[in-house]
Design a protein around this motif. Structure first.
Motif, PDB file in Angstrom:
ATOM      1  N   ALA A  12      74.712  66.486  13.082  1.00 52.05           N
ATOM      2  CA  ALA A  12      76.063  66.696  13.619  1.00 52.05           C
ATOM      3  C   ALA A  12      76.954  67.361  12.571  1.00 52.05           C
ATOM      4  O   ALA A  12      78.081  66.966  12.349  1.00 52.05           O
ATOM      5  CB  ALA A  12      76.684  65.402  14.110  1.00 52.05           C
ATOM      6  N   GLU A  13      76.401  68.390  11.950  1.00 47.36           N
ATOM      7  CA  GLU A  13      77.152  69.106  10.926  1.00 47.36           C
ATOM      8  C   GLU A  13      77.331  70.559  11.331  1.00 47.36           C
ATOM      9  O   GLU A  13      76.405  71.203  11.814  1.00 47.36           O
ATOM     10  CB  GLU A  13      76.425  69.052   9.584  1.00 47.36           C
ATOM     11  N   VAL A  14      78.547  71.046  11.112  1.00 50.00           N
ATOM     12  CA  VAL A  14      78.879  72.429  11.408  1.00 50.00           C
ATOM     13  C   VAL A  14      78.993  73.188  10.097  1.00 50.00           C
ATOM     14  O   VAL A  14      79.635  72.725   9.157  1.00 50.00           O
ATOM     15  CB  VAL A  14      80.214  72.526  12.177  1.00 50.00           C
ATOM     16  N   ILE A  15      78.347  74.340  10.047  1.00 48.66           N
ATOM     17  CA  ILE A  15      78.518  75.260   8.928  1.00 48.66           C
ATOM     18  C   ILE A  15      79.087  76.530   9.539  1.00 48.66           C
ATOM     19  O   ILE A  15      78.466  77.145  10.406  1.00 48.66           O
ATOM     20  CB  ILE A  15      77.186  75.556   8.218  1.00 48.66           C
ATOM     21  N   GLY A  16      80.300  76.886   9.120  1.00 45.33           N
ATOM     22  CA  GLY A  16      80.956  78.029   9.734  1.00 45.33           C
ATOM     23  C   GLY A  16      81.582  78.960   8.728  1.00 45.33           C
ATOM     24  O   GLY A  16      81.810  78.596   7.568  1.00 45.33           O
ATOM     25  N   THR A  17      81.850  80.169   9.196  1.00 45.40           N
ATOM     26  CA  THR A  17      82.517  81.171   8.383  1.00 45.40           C
ATOM     27  C   THR A  17      83.505  81.951   9.239  1.00 45.40           C
ATOM     28  O   THR A  17      83.334  82.073  10.451  1.00 45.40           O
ATOM     29  CB  THR A  17      81.524  82.180   7.760  1.00 45.40           C
ATOM     30  N   ILE A  18      84.503  82.465   8.581  1.00 42.25           N
ATOM     31  CA  ILE A  18      85.475  83.347   9.222  1.00 42.25           C
ATOM     32  C   ILE A  18      85.162  84.767   8.779  1.00 42.25           C
ATOM     33  O   ILE A  18      84.949  85.016   7.589  1.00 42.25           O
ATOM     34  CB  ILE A  18      86.926  82.981   8.819  1.00 42.25           C
ATOM     35  N   ALA A  19      85.120  85.678   9.716  1.00 43.70           N
ATOM     36  CA  ALA A  19      84.856  87.082   9.416  1.00 43.70           C
ATOM     37  C   ALA A  19      85.976  87.951   9.987  1.00 43.70           C
ATOM     38  O   ALA A  19      86.692  87.524  10.894  1.00 43.70           O
ATOM     39  CB  ALA A  19      83.516  87.499  10.001  1.00 43.70           C
ATOM     40  N   GLU A  20      86.099  89.136   9.459  1.00 39.84           N
ATOM     41  CA  GLU A  20      87.114  90.082   9.953  1.00 39.84           C
ATOM     42  C   GLU A  20      86.869  90.445  11.415  1.00 39.84           C
ATOM     43  O   GLU A  20      87.809  90.629  12.173  1.00 39.84           O
ATOM     44  CB  GLU A  20      87.115  91.353   9.098  1.00 39.84           C
ATOM     45  N   LYS A  21      85.574  90.579  11.771  1.00 39.00           N
ATOM     46  CA  LYS A  21      85.218  90.945  13.143  1.00 39.00           C
ATOM     47  C   LYS A  21      83.817  90.449  13.440  1.00 39.00           C
ATOM     48  O   LYS A  21      83.115  89.974  12.552  1.00 39.00           O
ATOM     49  CB  LYS A  21      85.313  92.460  13.344  1.00 39.00           C
ATOM     50  N   THR A  22      83.418  90.550  14.686  1.00 37.87           N
ATOM     51  CA  THR A  22      82.064  90.159  15.061  1.00 37.87           C
ATOM     52  C   THR A  22      81.096  91.267  14.673  1.00 37.87           C
ATOM     53  O   THR A  22      81.504  92.375  14.350  1.00 37.87           O
ATOM     54  CB  THR A  22      81.951  89.896  16.571  1.00 37.87           C
ATOM     55  N   GLY A  23      79.819  90.952  14.708  1.00 38.89           N
ATOM     56  CA  GLY A  23      78.828  91.975  14.416  1.00 38.89           C
ATOM     57  C   GLY A  23      77.596  91.394  13.747  1.00 38.89           C
ATOM     58  O   GLY A  23      77.526  90.209  13.421  1.00 38.89           O
ATOM     59  N   ILE A  24      76.634  92.263  13.524  1.00 36.66           N
ATOM     60  CA  ILE A  24      75.367  91.863  12.929  1.00 36.66           C
ATOM     61  C   ILE A  24      75.574  91.364  11.505  1.00 36.66           C
ATOM     62  O   ILE A  24      75.019  90.327  11.119  1.00 36.66           O
ATOM     63  CB  ILE A  24      74.363  93.038  12.976  1.00 36.66           C
ATOM     64  N   ALA A  25      76.368  92.075  10.710  1.00 34.45           N
ATOM     65  CA  ALA A  25      76.563  91.693   9.302  1.00 34.45           C
ATOM     66  C   ALA A  25      77.211  90.312   9.155  1.00 34.45           C
ATOM     67  O   ALA A  25      76.712  89.487   8.379  1.00 34.45           O
ATOM     68  CB  ALA A  25      77.361  92.760   8.564  1.00 34.45           C
ATOM     69  N   PRO A  26      78.289  90.001   9.876  1.00 35.22           N
ATOM     70  CA  PRO A  26      78.858  88.654   9.740  1.00 35.22           C
ATOM     71  C   PRO A  26      77.901  87.548  10.199  1.00 35.22           C
ATOM     72  O   PRO A  26      77.861  86.470   9.604  1.00 35.22           O
ATOM     73  CB  PRO A  26      80.115  88.684  10.607  1.00 35.22           C
ATOM     74  N   PHE A  27      77.109  87.825  11.244  1.00 31.51           N
ATOM     75  CA  PHE A  27      76.118  86.838  11.674  1.00 31.51           C
ATOM     76  C   PHE A  27      75.075  86.642  10.579  1.00 31.51           C
ATOM     77  O   PHE A  27      74.682  85.510  10.268  1.00 31.51           O
ATOM     78  CB  PHE A  27      75.450  87.252  12.989  1.00 31.51           C
ATOM     79  N   ALA A  28      74.638  87.732   9.965  1.00 27.28           N
ATOM     80  CA  ALA A  28      73.661  87.650   8.872  1.00 27.28           C
ATOM     81  C   ALA A  28      74.225  86.852   7.697  1.00 27.28           C
ATOM     82  O   ALA A  28      73.489  86.110   7.034  1.00 27.28           O
ATOM     83  CB  ALA A  28      73.250  89.053   8.426  1.00 27.28           C
ATOM     84  N   GLU A  29      75.516  86.978   7.446  1.00 29.99           N
ATOM     85  CA  GLU A  29      76.152  86.207   6.372  1.00 29.99           C
ATOM     86  C   GLU A  29      76.132  84.713   6.685  1.00 29.99           C
ATOM     87  O   GLU A  29      75.898  83.889   5.797  1.00 29.99           O
ATOM     88  CB  GLU A  29      77.573  86.700   6.137  1.00 29.99           C
ATOM     89  N   LEU A  30      76.376  84.355   7.941  1.00 32.00           N
ATOM     90  CA  LEU A  30      76.285  82.945   8.334  1.00 32.00           C
ATOM     91  C   LEU A  30      74.861  82.440   8.151  1.00 32.00           C
ATOM     92  O   LEU A  30      74.644  81.366   7.600  1.00 32.00           O
ATOM     93  CB  LEU A  30      76.723  82.744   9.783  1.00 32.00           C
ATOM     94  N   VAL A  31      73.896  83.215   8.611  1.00 31.92           N
ATOM     95  CA  VAL A  31      72.491  82.811   8.480  1.00 31.92           C
ATOM     96  C   VAL A  31      72.147  82.607   7.013  1.00 31.92           C
ATOM     97  O   VAL A  31      71.525  81.601   6.647  1.00 31.92           O
ATOM     98  CB  VAL A  31      71.547  83.841   9.143  1.00 31.92           C
ATOM     99  N   GLU A  32      72.578  83.518   6.155  1.00 30.25           N
ATOM    100  CA  GLU A  32      72.301  83.377   4.728  1.00 30.25           C
ATOM    101  C   GLU A  32      72.955  82.112   4.161  1.00 30.25           C
ATOM    102  O   GLU A  32      72.339  81.374   3.382  1.00 30.25           O
ATOM    103  CB  GLU A  32      72.795  84.595   3.952  1.00 30.25           C
ATOM    104  N   LYS A  33      74.189  81.860   4.567  1.00 30.53           N
ATOM    105  CA  LYS A  33      74.892  80.659   4.099  1.00 30.53           C
ATOM    106  C   LYS A  33      74.113  79.399   4.464  1.00 30.53           C
ATOM    107  O   LYS A  33      73.966  78.487   3.651  1.00 30.53           O
ATOM    108  CB  LYS A  33      76.300  80.625   4.702  1.00 30.53           C
ATOM    109  N   VAL A  34      73.609  79.354   5.690  1.00 27.90           N
ATOM    110  CA  VAL A  34      72.859  78.182   6.146  1.00 27.90           C
ATOM    111  C   VAL A  34      71.491  78.116   5.474  1.00 27.90           C
ATOM    112  O   VAL A  34      71.107  77.077   4.929  1.00 27.90           O
ATOM    113  CB  VAL A  34      72.696  78.191   7.683  1.00 27.90           C
ATOM    114  N   MET A  35      70.768  79.218   5.493  1.00 26.14           N
ATOM    115  CA  MET A  35      69.376  79.214   5.032  1.00 26.14           C
ATOM    116  C   MET A  35      69.236  79.044   3.521  1.00 26.14           C
ATOM    117  O   MET A  35      68.141  78.756   3.044  1.00 26.14           O
ATOM    118  CB  MET A  35      68.664  80.481   5.497  1.00 26.14           C
ATOM    119  N   THR A  36      70.323  79.194   2.777  1.00 24.37           N
ATOM    120  CA  THR A  36      70.271  78.965   1.330  1.00 24.37           C
ATOM    121  C   THR A  36      70.836  77.595   0.953  1.00 24.37           C
ATOM    122  O   THR A  36      71.011  77.294  -0.226  1.00 24.37           O
ATOM    123  CB  THR A  36      71.025  80.076   0.568  1.00 24.37           C
TER     124      THR A  36
END
Length: 153
Positions: A12-36
């Motif tokens: 029950a944990e949320v890992i989130g990020t704020i990005a300037e806009k949607t897109g592949i790169a911001p999603f990839a940044e979230l994935v990297e944040k989680v996967m590391t």
């Protein structure tokens, strides 16, 4: 502004990020944040259940995930089935408890509210008592497939 969030259904944990806009790169940044972050960094498999949003839809998104994170598996929900994704429940809670009725002077203030709520949520949340089973999903997919065939006929 866009808010990207991953929800660990077991913790029950949320890992989130704020990005300037949607897109592949911001999603990839979230994935990297989680996967590391542990426990995901050392996990044998991490499933990413996603809707069909433009930042993570289609076969190319699966290929990108496989190339960048071999232990991660991207699972796309059927179209119009985002309600099966538990992060959507969290987004609904966030909307009701932290955003609706808010009067934000700018996007920075909104971003701070979203991240502050995420921190508070993580401090008190417990996993959802999810009652939707694999059999329920299979039944839904069967009915959806039958409906699609009826429309095509």
């Amino acid at each position: 502004m866009a808010y990207f969030a991953a929800y660990d259904v077991h913790r029950a944990e949320v890992i989130g990020t704020i990005a300037e806009k949607t897109g592949i790169a911001p999603f990839a940044e979230l994935v990297e944040k989680v996967m590391t972050t542990e426990p995901y960094a050392s996990a044998k498999r991490v499933f990413w259940v996603v809707d069909n949003g433009s930042s993570h839809n289609g076969a190319r998104s699966i290929e990108r995930m496989d190339a960048a994170w071999p232990t991660a598996t991207l699972v796309h929900l059927p179209v119009h089935a985002s309600w099966l994704n538990q992060v959507e429940i969290y987004f609904s809670i966030l909307q009701r408890k932290a955003i609706t009725g808010g009067d934000f002077k700018d996007l920075d203030q909104l971003a701070k509210r979203v991240l502050a709520f995420q921190n508070r949520y993580n401090a008190t949340a417990e996993p959802f008592d999810w009652k939707y089973t694999r059999a329920d999903l299979n039944d839904y997919l069967h009915r959806l497939n039958k409906h699609d065939h009826e429309l095509a006929a």
